[in-house]
Design a protein around this motif. Structure first.
Motif, short mmCIF file in Angstrom:
data_model
loop_
_atom_site.label_atom_id
_atom_site.label_comp_id
_atom_site.label_asym_id
_atom_site.label_seq_id
_atom_site.Cartn_x
_atom_site.Cartn_y
_atom_site.Cartn_z
N GLU A 27 0.88 -13.80 -14.62
CA GLU A 27 0.80 -14.18 -13.22
C GLU A 27 0.47 -12.97 -12.35
OE1 GLU A 27 3.52 -16.27 -9.72
OE2 GLU A 27 4.49 -15.65 -11.59
N PHE A 28 1.09 -11.82 -12.64
CA PHE A 28 0.84 -10.60 -11.88
C PHE A 28 -0.65 -10.26 -11.91
CE2 PHE A 28 0.16 -6.03 -11.72
CZ PHE A 28 0.82 -5.68 -10.56
N PHE A 29 -1.26 -10.27 -13.10
CA PHE A 29 -2.67 -9.90 -13.21
C PHE A 29 -3.59 -10.97 -12.62
CE2 PHE A 29 -0.96 -6.85 -16.30
CZ PHE A 29 -1.47 -5.70 -15.71
N GLU A 33 -6.06 -10.13 -9.42
CA GLU A 33 -7.48 -10.49 -9.40
C GLU A 33 -7.83 -11.25 -8.12
OE1 GLU A 33 -11.38 -10.80 -11.00
OE2 GLU A 33 -9.68 -9.67 -11.78
N ILE A 34 -7.01 -12.24 -7.76
CA ILE A 34 -7.24 -13.02 -6.54
C ILE A 34 -7.22 -12.12 -5.32
CG2 ILE A 34 -6.21 -14.75 -5.01
CD1 ILE A 34 -5.22 -16.19 -7.59
N ILE A 35 -6.22 -11.27 -5.23
CA ILE A 35 -6.07 -10.39 -4.07
C ILE A 35 -7.22 -9.40 -3.97
CG2 ILE A 35 -4.63 -8.54 -3.09
CD1 ILE A 35 -2.20 -10.17 -4.24
N SER A 36 -7.64 -8.85 -5.11
CA SER A 36 -8.74 -7.87 -5.07
C SER A 36 -10.04 -8.50 -4.61
CB SER A 36 -8.91 -7.20 -6.42
OG SER A 36 -9.43 -8.11 -7.37
N GLY A 44 -3.47 -6.63 8.81
CA GLY A 44 -3.26 -5.25 8.38
C GLY A 44 -2.54 -5.16 7.06
N ASN A 45 -2.58 -4.01 6.46
CA ASN A 45 -2.01 -3.79 5.14
C ASN A 45 -0.49 -3.81 5.11
OD1 ASN A 45 -4.48 -3.62 3.87
ND2 ASN A 45 -4.64 -1.42 4.24
N GLU A 46 0.17 -3.68 6.26
CA GLU A 46 1.64 -3.63 6.30
C GLU A 46 2.26 -5.02 6.25
OE1 GLU A 46 3.38 -0.79 6.05
OE2 GLU A 46 1.42 0.12 5.82
N GLN A 47 1.45 -6.07 6.42
CA GLN A 47 1.98 -7.43 6.47
C GLN A 47 1.53 -8.20 5.23
OE1 GLN A 47 0.98 -9.20 10.20
NE2 GLN A 47 1.57 -7.39 11.35
N TRP A 48 2.43 -8.96 4.67
CA TRP A 48 2.16 -9.73 3.45
C TRP A 48 2.28 -11.22 3.81
CZ3 TRP A 48 0.95 -7.17 -1.12
CH2 TRP A 48 1.08 -5.79 -1.05
N ASP A 53 0.05 -12.76 -1.92
CA ASP A 53 0.41 -11.37 -1.63
C ASP A 53 1.91 -11.15 -1.80
OD1 ASP A 53 -2.23 -10.66 -0.87
OD2 ASP A 53 -1.87 -11.38 1.16
N ARG A 54 2.70 -12.08 -1.25
CA ARG A 54 4.16 -11.95 -1.34
C ARG A 54 4.63 -12.04 -2.79
NH1 ARG A 54 3.73 -15.09 3.35
NH2 ARG A 54 4.23 -16.99 2.22
N ARG A 55 4.06 -12.97 -3.55
CA ARG A 55 4.47 -13.13 -4.95
C ARG A 55 4.07 -11.90 -5.76
NH1 ARG A 55 8.07 -14.25 -8.60
NH2 ARG A 55 7.19 -15.07 -10.51
N TRP A 56 2.85 -11.37 -5.53
CA TRP A 56 2.41 -10.16 -6.23
C TRP A 56 3.38 -9.03 -5.94
CZ3 TRP A 56 1.34 -5.19 -4.88
CH2 TRP A 56 0.69 -4.40 -5.83
N LEU A 57 3.77 -8.86 -4.67
CA LEU A 57 4.69 -7.79 -4.29
C LEU A 57 6.05 -7.99 -4.95
CD1 LEU A 57 5.16 -5.23 -2.64
CD2 LEU A 57 5.80 -6.71 -0.71
#
Length: 78
Positions: A27-29, A33-36, A44-48, A53-57
């Motif tokens: 799931e992480f990978f 891939e989706i995020i990239s 902005g990069n400070e907000q998820w 994004d939240r699950r990856w983090l």
């Protein structure tokens, strides 16, 4: 950045990220891939904001918190 020493073998002998299950590693990978492909999060990069994004983090933080003590215990003193 994920490196070779970020992995361990799970009880089934599968190579997984330290602290994650085989399913979580996949799931992480998948999320990575989706995020990239989708670019930075909106606002902005400070907000998820996006769920992926939240699950990856969440998975990344779980891996990092398990990896730190694992790497410290595997270092050899000279």
């Amino acid at each position: 950045m994920i490196k070779d020493d970020d992995y361990e073998l799970d009880p089934s002998g599968k190579r997984v990220l330290i602290g994650l299950t085989s399913e979580e590693t996949a799931e992480f990978f998948r999320l990575d891939e989706i995020i990239s492909k989708s670019g930075p999060p909106p606002g902005g990069n400070e907000q998820w904001h996006r769920p992926e994004d939240r699950r990856w983090l969440e998975l990344y933080e779980k891996h990092e918190s398990a990896r730190r003590p694992f790497l410290k215990s595997s270092k050899t003193m000279h």
